[in-house]
Write an enzyme that holds these catalytic residues in place. Sequence first.
Site, PDB file in Angstrom:
ATOM      1  N   HIS A 219     -10.777  -6.120  -1.782  1.00 52.73           N
ATOM      2  CA  HIS A 219     -11.726  -5.726  -0.759  1.00 52.73           C
ATOM      3  C   HIS A 219     -13.095  -4.854  -1.854  1.00 52.73           C
ATOM      4  O   HIS A 219     -12.542  -4.297  -1.320  1.00 52.73           O
ATOM      5  CB  HIS A 219     -10.589  -4.791   0.425  1.00 52.73           C
ATOM      6  CG  HIS A 219      -9.646  -5.777   1.019  1.00 52.73           C
ATOM      7  ND1 HIS A 219      -9.908  -6.093   2.024  1.00 52.73           N
ATOM      8  CD2 HIS A 219      -8.520  -5.268   1.357  1.00 52.73           C
ATOM      9  CE1 HIS A 219      -8.867  -7.022   2.392  1.00 52.73           C
ATOM     10  NE2 HIS A 219      -8.161  -6.251   2.178  1.00 52.73           N
TER      11      HIS A 219
ATOM     12  N   GLU B  46       0.856  -1.156  -0.074  1.00 54.75           N
ATOM     13  CA  GLU B  46      -0.063   0.106   0.046  1.00 54.75           C
ATOM     14  C   GLU B  46       1.118   1.303  -0.394  1.00 54.75           C
ATOM     15  O   GLU B  46       0.648   2.332   1.159  1.00 54.75           O
ATOM     16  CB  GLU B  46      -1.026  -0.249   0.940  1.00 54.75           C
ATOM     17  CG  GLU B  46      -2.268  -1.188   0.740  1.00 54.75           C
ATOM     18  CD  GLU B  46      -2.942  -1.303   2.487  1.00 54.75           C
ATOM     19  OE1 GLU B  46      -2.837   0.109   3.085  1.00 54.75           O
ATOM     20  OE2 GLU B  46      -3.455  -2.245   2.946  1.00 54.75           O
TER      21      GLU B  46
ATOM     22  N   ASN C 103       2.127  -5.374  -2.547  1.00 56.00           N
ATOM     23  CA  ASN C 103       0.404  -5.790  -2.983  1.00 56.00           C
ATOM     24  C   ASN C 103      -0.238  -4.155  -2.372  1.00 56.00           C
ATOM     25  O   ASN C 103       0.571  -3.346  -1.486  1.00 56.00           O
ATOM     26  CB  ASN C 103       0.745  -6.016  -1.496  1.00 56.00           C
ATOM     27  CG  ASN C 103      -0.718  -7.542  -1.338  1.00 56.00           C
ATOM     28  OD1 ASN C 103      -1.077  -7.387  -1.824  1.00 56.00           O
ATOM     29  ND2 ASN C 103      -0.757  -6.777   0.021  1.00 56.00           N
TER      30      ASN C 103
ATOM     31  N   ASP D 179     -11.874 -10.624  -0.301  1.00 57.01           N
ATOM     32  CA  ASP D 179     -13.234 -10.450   0.495  1.00 57.01           C
ATOM     33  C   ASP D 179     -15.051  -9.269  -0.508  1.00 57.01           C
ATOM     34  O   ASP D 179     -14.160  -8.679  -0.504  1.00 57.01           O
ATOM     35  CB  ASP D 179     -13.265  -9.545   2.525  1.00 57.01           C
ATOM     36  CG  ASP D 179     -12.778  -9.001   2.711  1.00 57.01           C
ATOM     37  OD1 ASP D 179     -12.787  -7.436   1.547  1.00 57.01           O
ATOM     38  OD2 ASP D 179     -12.081  -8.449   3.673  1.00 57.01           O
TER      39      ASP D 179
ATOM     40  N   GLU E 227      -6.216 -10.827  -0.748  1.00 55.99           N
ATOM     41  CA  GLU E 227      -6.977 -10.488   0.467  1.00 55.99           C
ATOM     42  C   GLU E 227      -8.319  -9.928   0.208  1.00 55.99           C
ATOM     43  O   GLU E 227      -9.547  -9.643   0.553  1.00 55.99           O
ATOM     44  CB  GLU E 227      -6.584  -8.949   1.241  1.00 55.99           C
ATOM     45  CG  GLU E 227      -5.409  -9.043   1.085  1.00 55.99           C
ATOM     46  CD  GLU E 227      -4.750  -7.514   1.832  1.00 55.99           C
ATOM     47  OE1 GLU E 227      -5.663  -7.173   2.503  1.00 55.99           O
ATOM     48  OE2 GLU E 227      -3.770  -7.473   2.391  1.00 55.99           O
TER      49      GLU E 227
HETATM   50  O1  9MR Z   1      -6.614  -8.664   9.058  1.00 55.41           O
HETATM   51  C1  9MR Z   1      -5.787  -7.152   9.854  1.00 55.41           C
HETATM   52  C2  9MR Z   1      -6.558  -6.842  10.639  1.00 55.41           C
HETATM   53  O2  9MR Z   1      -6.381  -7.758  11.465  1.00 55.41           O
HETATM   54  C3  9MR Z   1      -5.282  -5.445  11.273  1.00 55.41           C
HETATM   55  O3  9MR Z   1      -6.468  -5.094  12.738  1.00 55.41           O
HETATM   56  C4  9MR Z   1      -5.267  -4.598  10.457  1.00 55.41           C
HETATM   57  C5  9MR Z   1      -4.379  -2.910  10.232  1.00 55.41           C
HETATM   58  O4  9MR Z   1      -4.460  -2.100   9.799  1.00 55.41           O
HETATM   59  O5  9MR Z   1      -4.567  -4.951   9.283  1.00 55.41           O
HETATM   60  C6  9MR Z   1      -5.912  -5.778   8.750  1.00 55.41           C
HETATM   61  O6  9MR Z   1      -4.843  -6.747   7.167  1.00 55.41           O
HETATM   62  C7  9MR Z   1      -4.754  -5.787   6.280  1.00 55.41           C
HETATM   63  C8  9MR Z   1      -3.315  -5.838   5.524  1.00 55.41           C
HETATM   64  O7  9MR Z   1      -3.021  -6.507   6.461  1.00 55.41           O
HETATM   65  C9  9MR Z   1      -3.504  -5.247   4.592  1.00 55.41           C
HETATM   66  N1  9MR Z   1      -4.639  -4.661   3.857  1.00 55.41           N
HETATM   67  C10 9MR Z   1      -5.873  -4.394   4.034  1.00 55.41           C
HETATM   68  C11 9MR Z   1      -6.037  -5.412   5.666  1.00 55.41           C
HETATM   69  C12 9MR Z   1      -7.168  -4.739   5.817  1.00 55.41           C
HETATM   70  O8  9MR Z   1      -7.119  -4.024   6.730  1.00 55.41           O
END
Ligand code: 9MR
Length: 406
Positions: free
Chosen positions: A225, A148, A189, A257, A255
């Site tokens: 997402h 990101e 990513n 969903d 990722e």
């Molecule tokens: O699923 C992850 C969640 O438990 C954390 O709180 C969050 C912190 O920002 O990160 C989530 O995973 C993220 C991933 O690492 C990167 N892309 C977005 C995902 C959803 O926020």
Amino acid sequence: MVAVKPLILALAAGHLAHAQLNTAAKAAGLLYFGTAVDNGDLSDSQYLPNLETDDFGQITPANSMKWQPTEPSQGSYTFSQGDQIASLAKTNNDYLRCHNLVWYNQLPSYITSGSWTNETLIAALKEHINGVVTHWKGQCYAWDVVNEALNEDGTYRQNVFYQHIGEAYIPIAFAAAAAADPNAKLYYNDYNIEYPGAKATGAQNIVKSIQAAGARIDGVGLQAHFIVGQTPSLASQKANMAAFTALGVDVAITELDIRMTLPDTSALQTQQSTDYQTTTTACVQTKGCVGITLWDFTDKHSWVPGTFSGQGDACPWDSNYKKKPAYYGILAGLQSGAGGSTTLTTTTTSTPTTTSSPATTTTTGAGSGTGAAHWGQCGGNGWTGPTTCVSPYTCQVVNPYYSQCL
Ligand code: 9MR
């Protein structure tokens, strides 16, 4: 009664006989179908029995390999949580996607509030990457090296690394990861790069800049997402994937969903199934799309409700671990016919031992005559494809959303 009984038997047979997601993914030429797993999920007694099935052949730690959990104070590493997920992958012979090395989020305060110079932050960045990648060397099929890094308009996101190092932090990170584990596939990513536009172009420019710097990048992770009813079209997702693979890199859905505004309705579930099918089909029909990962598979452990107020039900399994129509949408997408085998540019020692080189078989070879192939979809709500099966298979109703050639 007599007339109804065979139908019930056919329904039961259909349920028992349908392929599971990872099995279907491999049959379609992908390497895996997988899911994110968070350490906390594992204390739910229902979680592992649903994870350790032929639906999944790959896992990604949702949190435990990020900077904050792995190097909470500078030079001092904590690997136990990440090790728990890595050993789960090993036990189950699952591919492990390691996530992530450099991100603006989930950083310790010594990074975000430190007084860095260009040189000292480059040194800390390299040291972190070397420490973490070396620890899991040989176990990661892939690493999300940089996560990101872009704004929505395709420009670089302001973060501590960009501020002190500039654009160069990205190729520096990739070169450090390549040096620490030559066999792990190295990915950029991001989200909102699943369709053509300024941000996807920005990600392509990142690929080119890493290549121009002489560093290695093997793939781009399309997070996916999505929102029910607002997912990009099949044509758009395929064209977008092709724009990445044209640069000589793989793509993966990393990722996936698809959330909805609650309350859930059967109409939303039907649309969600269609949307899951679209993204799955795009990957299956793209040469160079290596696999698909859900960002957890059950609504019980999804990150969505905690982040988007009033939204949820984004996963293919509900909170009681019951498969939703989305599950059958994915299955239909996996059986939609491959557009080509995956690209495999380098061999890797991190391939699970029981998994041989990727299958290139498709479901179209079995049987004869016209109609869908063995295991293929032949009906269901909203289905516009074939409704008959090649001989000797017959079209059997699995559920209202999915009929299959069995
Ligand atoms: O699923 C992850 C969640 O438990 C954390 O709180 C969050 C912190 O920002 O990160 C989530 O995973 C993220 C991933 O690492 C990167 N892309 C977005 C995902 C959803 O926020």
